[in-house]
Design a protein around this motif. Structure first.
Motif, PDB file in Angstrom:
ATOM      1  N   TRP A  39       3.694  -1.294  -9.242  1.00 40.75           N
ATOM      2  CA  TRP A  39       4.342  -1.682 -10.211  1.00 40.75           C
ATOM      3  C   TRP A  39       5.028  -0.527 -11.311  1.00 40.75           C
ATOM      4  O   TRP A  39       5.862  -0.236 -11.502  1.00 40.75           O
ATOM      5  CB  TRP A  39       3.585  -3.065 -11.145  1.00 40.75           C
ATOM      6  CG  TRP A  39       4.414  -3.093 -12.432  1.00 40.75           C
ATOM      7  CD1 TRP A  39       4.612  -4.487 -12.145  1.00 40.75           C
ATOM      8  CD2 TRP A  39       4.353  -2.381 -13.896  1.00 40.75           C
ATOM      9  NE1 TRP A  39       5.204  -4.620 -13.076  1.00 40.75           N
ATOM     10  CE2 TRP A  39       5.099  -3.652 -14.154  1.00 40.75           C
ATOM     11  CE3 TRP A  39       4.168  -1.639 -14.426  1.00 40.75           C
ATOM     12  CZ2 TRP A  39       5.304  -3.887 -15.540  1.00 40.75           C
ATOM     13  CZ3 TRP A  39       4.304  -2.173 -15.479  1.00 40.75           C
ATOM     14  CH2 TRP A  39       4.683  -2.671 -16.055  1.00 40.75           C
TER      15      TRP A  39
ATOM     16  N   VAL B 232       5.872  -5.154  -5.324  1.00 43.14           N
ATOM     17  CA  VAL B 232       5.933  -5.625  -7.242  1.00 43.14           C
ATOM     18  C   VAL B 232       6.319  -4.334  -7.413  1.00 43.14           C
ATOM     19  O   VAL B 232       6.966  -4.548  -8.832  1.00 43.14           O
ATOM     20  CB  VAL B 232       4.019  -5.367  -6.581  1.00 43.14           C
ATOM     21  CG1 VAL B 232       4.268  -4.581  -8.305  1.00 43.14           C
ATOM     22  CG2 VAL B 232       3.175  -6.031  -6.221  1.00 43.14           C
TER      23      VAL B 232
ATOM     24  N   SER C  91       9.395  -4.922 -11.012  1.00 40.69           N
ATOM     25  CA  SER C  91       9.306  -4.261 -12.075  1.00 40.69           C
ATOM     26  C   SER C  91      10.534  -3.457 -11.694  1.00 40.69           C
ATOM     27  O   SER C  91      10.787  -2.991 -13.078  1.00 40.69           O
ATOM     28  CB  SER C  91       7.960  -3.245 -11.850  1.00 40.69           C
ATOM     29  OG  SER C  91       7.667  -2.253 -10.443  1.00 40.69           O
TER      30      SER C  91
ATOM     31  N   PHE D 121      -4.553  -4.511 -14.305  1.00 43.34           N
ATOM     32  CA  PHE D 121      -3.068  -5.529 -13.647  1.00 43.34           C
ATOM     33  C   PHE D 121      -3.231  -6.667 -14.838  1.00 43.34           C
ATOM     34  O   PHE D 121      -2.490  -7.473 -14.357  1.00 43.34           O
ATOM     35  CB  PHE D 121      -4.669  -5.591 -12.482  1.00 43.34           C
ATOM     36  CG  PHE D 121      -4.340  -6.719 -11.665  1.00 43.34           C
ATOM     37  CD1 PHE D 121      -3.120  -6.955 -10.839  1.00 43.34           C
ATOM     38  CD2 PHE D 121      -4.232  -8.303 -11.844  1.00 43.34           C
ATOM     39  CE1 PHE D 121      -2.674  -7.357  -9.935  1.00 43.34           C
ATOM     40  CE2 PHE D 121      -3.396  -9.103 -11.296  1.00 43.34           C
ATOM     41  CZ  PHE D 121      -3.207  -8.508  -9.909  1.00 43.34           C
ATOM     42  N   GLY D 122      -4.280  -6.694 -15.500  1.00 44.65           N
ATOM     43  CA  GLY D 122      -3.958  -8.558 -16.093  1.00 44.65           C
ATOM     44  C   GLY D 122      -3.218  -8.197 -16.977  1.00 44.65           C
ATOM     45  O   GLY D 122      -1.954  -8.520 -17.079  1.00 44.65           O
TER      46      GLY D 122
ATOM     47  N   ALA E  99       0.457  -7.831 -15.301  1.00 40.26           N
ATOM     48  CA  ALA E  99       1.475  -8.970 -15.022  1.00 40.26           C
ATOM     49  C   ALA E  99       1.104  -9.861 -16.209  1.00 40.26           C
ATOM     50  O   ALA E  99       2.400 -10.979 -16.281  1.00 40.26           O
ATOM     51  CB  ALA E  99       0.302  -9.902 -14.456  1.00 40.26           C
TER      52      ALA E  99
ATOM     53  N   THR F 237       5.136  -8.773 -16.822  1.00 40.68           N
ATOM     54  CA  THR F 237       5.849  -9.005 -16.142  1.00 40.68           C
ATOM     55  C   THR F 237       6.464 -10.178 -15.995  1.00 40.68           C
ATOM     56  O   THR F 237       7.572 -10.569 -16.545  1.00 40.68           O
ATOM     57  CB  THR F 237       5.287  -8.712 -14.331  1.00 40.68           C
ATOM     58  OG1 THR F 237       5.028  -7.734 -14.396  1.00 40.68           O
ATOM     59  CG2 THR F 237       6.341  -9.460 -13.440  1.00 40.68           C
ATOM     60  N   LEU F 238       5.905 -11.063 -16.489  1.00 46.04           N
ATOM     61  CA  LEU F 238       5.569 -12.244 -17.113  1.00 46.04           C
ATOM     62  C   LEU F 238       6.137 -12.762 -18.719  1.00 46.04           C
ATOM     63  O   LEU F 238       7.779 -13.308 -18.492  1.00 46.04           O
ATOM     64  CB  LEU F 238       4.633 -13.358 -17.127  1.00 46.04           C
ATOM     65  CG  LEU F 238       4.839 -14.506 -18.065  1.00 46.04           C
ATOM     66  CD1 LEU F 238       5.712 -15.354 -16.503  1.00 46.04           C
ATOM     67  CD2 LEU F 238       3.284 -15.612 -18.071  1.00 46.04           C
TER      68      LEU F 238
END
Length: 195
Positions: free
Chosen positions: A17, A114, A118, A164-165, A168, A171-172
């Motif tokens: 990412w 990924v 990004s 990682f969270g 995520a 990204t969302l």
């Protein structure tokens, strides 16, 4: 170094990412951290510690740092960087996840996907930002990306699942923001009533 497979998955995804945002800076940061012993890199990522890799990626990261601050030039650079960021993300993910030394096709494809995601979010948001005539928003976005990549590298090896969270969620939220702005700017307008 042998890590738990779920942890290497999270690290690999985050590095892919980050490469989609700044490939050279990601490789440079991982290499510097490994070279000075700040991080224990997975075996397949130890190539990033090479003085040659550090030197070349550092020079390219510096060039990208300056070109990315120029509206319009950054969009052209982003278009050209697609050819590098996606394979770099694929490599970083596969090198992290393939602790047996074999780069799996699934890890390569995941890393490429990924990094592409990004990269498209970055390019899409920067294309929208470049519609503004003043350079401040462009510089702010660019410096924010530099800080995000640097911070991501610093965090991912210590707190892989937290990082990682965060990735995520970013990204969302980024995808939703671009979609909302796109709809506001180019959405369907109601048809005009016939005169």
């Amino acid at each position: 170094m042998q890590l738990d497979s779920t942890i290497v998955f999270a690290i690999g995804i985050v590095l892919a990412w980050l490469a989609g945002i700044r490939a050279y800076l990601t490789v440079f940061g991982v290499g510097i951290a490994g070279y000075f012993g700040w991080l224990d890199l997975p075996n397949q990522l130890e190539i990033a510690q090479s003085p040659w890799v550090i030197g070349v990626s550092g020079i390219l990261a510096a060039v990208e740092f300056f070109t990315d601050k120029i509206p319009g030039v950054d969009s052209v650079s982003d278009l050209l960087q697609t050819l590098l960021r996606v394979p770099a993300g694929a490599f970083l993910a596969a090198a992290t996840m393939s602790q047996d030394g074999e780069f799996g096709a699934g890890a390569l494809a995941t890393g490429a996907g990924v990094a592409l995601t990004s990269h498209l979010l970055k390019s899409g948001s920067r294309a929208l930002i470049n519609t503004s005539p003043e350079p401040v928003t462009n510089w702010t976005a660019s410096i924010g990306e530099d800080l995000a990549v640097t911070g991501g590298i610093a965090m991912v090896f210590a707190y892989p699942w937290l990082t990682f969270g965060v990735v995520a969620v970013i990204t969302l939220l980024g995808a939703l923001m671009i979609w909302w702005i796109w709809r506001r700017l180019f959405g369907r307008r109601p048809p005009r009533a016939a005169a």
